[in-house]
Design a protein around this motif. Structure first.
Motif, short mmCIF file in Angstrom:
data_model
loop_
_atom_site.label_atom_id
_atom_site.label_comp_id
_atom_site.label_asym_id
_atom_site.label_seq_id
_atom_site.Cartn_x
_atom_site.Cartn_y
_atom_site.Cartn_z
N GLY A 1 -35.39 -122.43 28.81
CA GLY A 1 -36.70 -122.95 28.46
C GLY A 1 -37.19 -122.39 27.16
N PRO A 2 -38.36 -122.84 26.72
CA PRO A 2 -38.91 -122.32 25.48
C PRO A 2 -39.41 -120.90 25.67
CG PRO A 2 -40.51 -123.71 26.57
CD PRO A 2 -39.27 -123.75 27.41
N ALA A 3 -39.70 -120.26 24.57
CA ALA A 3 -40.19 -118.88 24.64
C ALA A 3 -41.46 -118.82 25.49
CB ALA A 3 -40.45 -118.36 23.23
N ALA A 4 -42.33 -119.80 25.30
CA ALA A 4 -43.57 -119.82 26.08
C ALA A 4 -43.30 -120.60 27.37
CB ALA A 4 -44.68 -120.47 25.28
N GLU A 5 -42.68 -119.94 28.33
CA GLU A 5 -42.20 -120.61 29.54
C GLU A 5 -43.33 -121.26 30.32
OE1 GLU A 5 -39.30 -122.07 31.20
OE2 GLU A 5 -38.55 -120.14 30.53
N ARG A 6 -44.48 -120.59 30.41
CA ARG A 6 -45.57 -121.17 31.19
C ARG A 6 -46.66 -121.72 30.27
NH1 ARG A 6 -43.43 -117.95 34.87
NH2 ARG A 6 -44.05 -116.01 33.91
N ALA A 7 -46.22 -122.55 29.35
CA ALA A 7 -47.16 -123.14 28.40
C ALA A 7 -48.17 -123.99 29.16
CB ALA A 7 -46.40 -124.00 27.40
N LEU B 1 -51.82 -128.47 26.24
CA LEU B 1 -51.47 -128.01 24.89
C LEU B 1 -50.05 -128.47 24.53
CD1 LEU B 1 -52.96 -126.26 22.83
CD2 LEU B 1 -51.76 -124.26 23.73
N TYR B 2 -49.17 -128.38 25.52
CA TYR B 2 -47.77 -128.77 25.30
C TYR B 2 -47.69 -130.25 24.93
CZ TYR B 2 -42.71 -128.73 26.14
OH TYR B 2 -41.34 -128.82 25.98
N VAL C 1 -41.90 -131.98 33.83
CA VAL C 1 -41.82 -133.39 33.44
C VAL C 1 -41.99 -133.52 31.93
CG1 VAL C 1 -42.98 -135.63 33.64
CG2 VAL C 1 -42.60 -134.23 35.70
N LEU C 2 -42.98 -132.83 31.40
CA LEU C 2 -43.24 -132.90 29.95
C LEU C 2 -42.05 -132.36 29.16
CD1 LEU C 2 -46.97 -131.70 29.94
CD2 LEU C 2 -46.15 -134.03 29.64
N GLN C 3 -41.46 -131.28 29.66
CA GLN C 3 -40.31 -130.70 28.96
C GLN C 3 -39.10 -131.63 29.02
OE1 GLN C 3 -40.08 -126.82 30.84
NE2 GLN C 3 -41.19 -125.86 29.16
N ALA C 4 -38.89 -132.23 30.19
CA ALA C 4 -37.76 -133.16 30.32
C ALA C 4 -37.92 -134.32 29.35
CB ALA C 4 -37.66 -133.67 31.76
N TYR C 5 -39.15 -134.78 29.22
CA TYR C 5 -39.44 -135.92 28.36
C TYR C 5 -39.31 -135.56 26.88
CZ TYR C 5 -41.91 -139.95 26.41
OH TYR C 5 -42.24 -141.05 25.68
N PHE C 6 -40.07 -134.59 26.45
CA PHE C 6 -40.10 -134.30 25.00
C PHE C 6 -38.93 -133.43 24.55
CE2 PHE C 6 -44.76 -135.08 25.54
CZ PHE C 6 -44.87 -136.09 24.60
N ARG C 7 -38.75 -132.32 25.23
CA ARG C 7 -37.79 -131.33 24.73
C ARG C 7 -36.35 -131.69 25.05
NH1 ARG C 7 -37.77 -125.87 27.87
NH2 ARG C 7 -36.41 -127.19 29.13
N ASP C 8 -36.14 -132.25 26.25
CA ASP C 8 -34.77 -132.40 26.73
C ASP C 8 -34.21 -133.82 26.61
OD1 ASP C 8 -35.03 -129.73 27.27
OD2 ASP C 8 -35.38 -130.00 29.41
#
Lengths: 76, 174
Positions: B6-12, B16-17, B85-92
């Motif tokens: 995950g990103p450095a800020a795991e519990r973003a 904001l994310y 969900v947001l990470q799967a969509y944008f980051r992954d």
């Protein structure tokens, strides 16, 4: 998301530029991509992201013109 | 595209994310007059953590993104605002997959033009004040460091349009 609408640089002043979009003018930053008047660009987040050839810019503008409301709302 | 960590800020904060990834696109909404100057400024401030926007308000503005996020969320039995969900969509990569499938307006544009919309995983090559020079797949780009103020050469970051969005954990050395 987020297809961009091309505009044309009208004038530059240091790291800012005025970009024309039809009748609209917006002041943007050229800090990421230095530009000269007359060049076609896409802007995102207030910064020039990329330069485009006039041909590509006009093609993109025509696509936006052709799009209906539903399509325009489909990206972001 | 997959990421092992995950990103450095795991519990973003999810709001904001989301806003950091979508803020650069808000300029397009402004161009299309789907939002006004005041709303654009509010989105910018909220993306910088200097203001608060209600989730419902954000969903109304970025309606196409939320239509897709709801589909991703349903498939996982989660809320669209869930950070996974947001990470799967944008980051992954799901956001990029939507672009590649040529949905809606994407179908009309050339691949080169569509590529400008994709989220990339890049390595910071140099830093000049608040501008990062980054590289991915042999492409170099300059992006704004505002959302990753401590990014330095060697760091891995995601980039979207003109912004570096978040730091990624470094890939394990093999």
């Amino acid at each position: 998301m987020c297809l961009s609408i091309p505009g044309r640089i009208e004038k530059t002043d240091g790291e800012t530029a005025v970009v024309g979009y039809g009748n609209e003018r917006r002041t943007v930053s050229t800090k990421l991509v230095p530009c000269a008047p007359g060049e076609w660009v896409v802007v995102s987040g207030g910064f020039v992201m990329q330069k485009l050839s006039e041909e590509d810019a006009k093609k993109a503008l025509a696509l936006w013109d052709e799009a209906d409301e539903r399509e325009r709302r489909s990206c972001c | 595209m997959s990421v092992s960590a995950g990103p450095a800020a795991e519990r973003a904060d999810p709001v904001l994310y989301f806003l950091r990834y979508s803020y650069p696109c808000a300029f397009v909404l402004l161009q299309q007059r789907r939002i006004d100057e005041d709303t654009y400024r509010l989105i910018r401030l909220a993306a910088l953590g200097k203001g608060h926007l209600e989730k419902g308000f954000i969903e109304g503005i970025f309606s196409a993104a939320f239509r897709r996020l709801r589909m991703v969320a349903e498939g996982r039995g989660k809320d669209p605002w869930d950070l996974d969900v947001l990470q799967a969509y944008f980051r992954d990569g799901l956001h990029n997959a939507c672009i590649d499938r040529g949905e809606g307006m994407y179908a009309r544009f050339s691949e080169g033009f569509r590529d400008l919309c994709k989220v990339r995983h890049a390595t910071v090559v140099a830093r000049h004040a608040d501008v990062l020079e980054v590289e991915y797949d042999g492409t170099r780009r300059r992006v704004v460091a505002e959302f990753v103020p401590d990014a330095k050469p060697g760091d891995r970051v995601t980039i979207h349009h003109t912004y570096a969005i978040e730091k990624l954990r470094k890939r394990p050395r093999s």
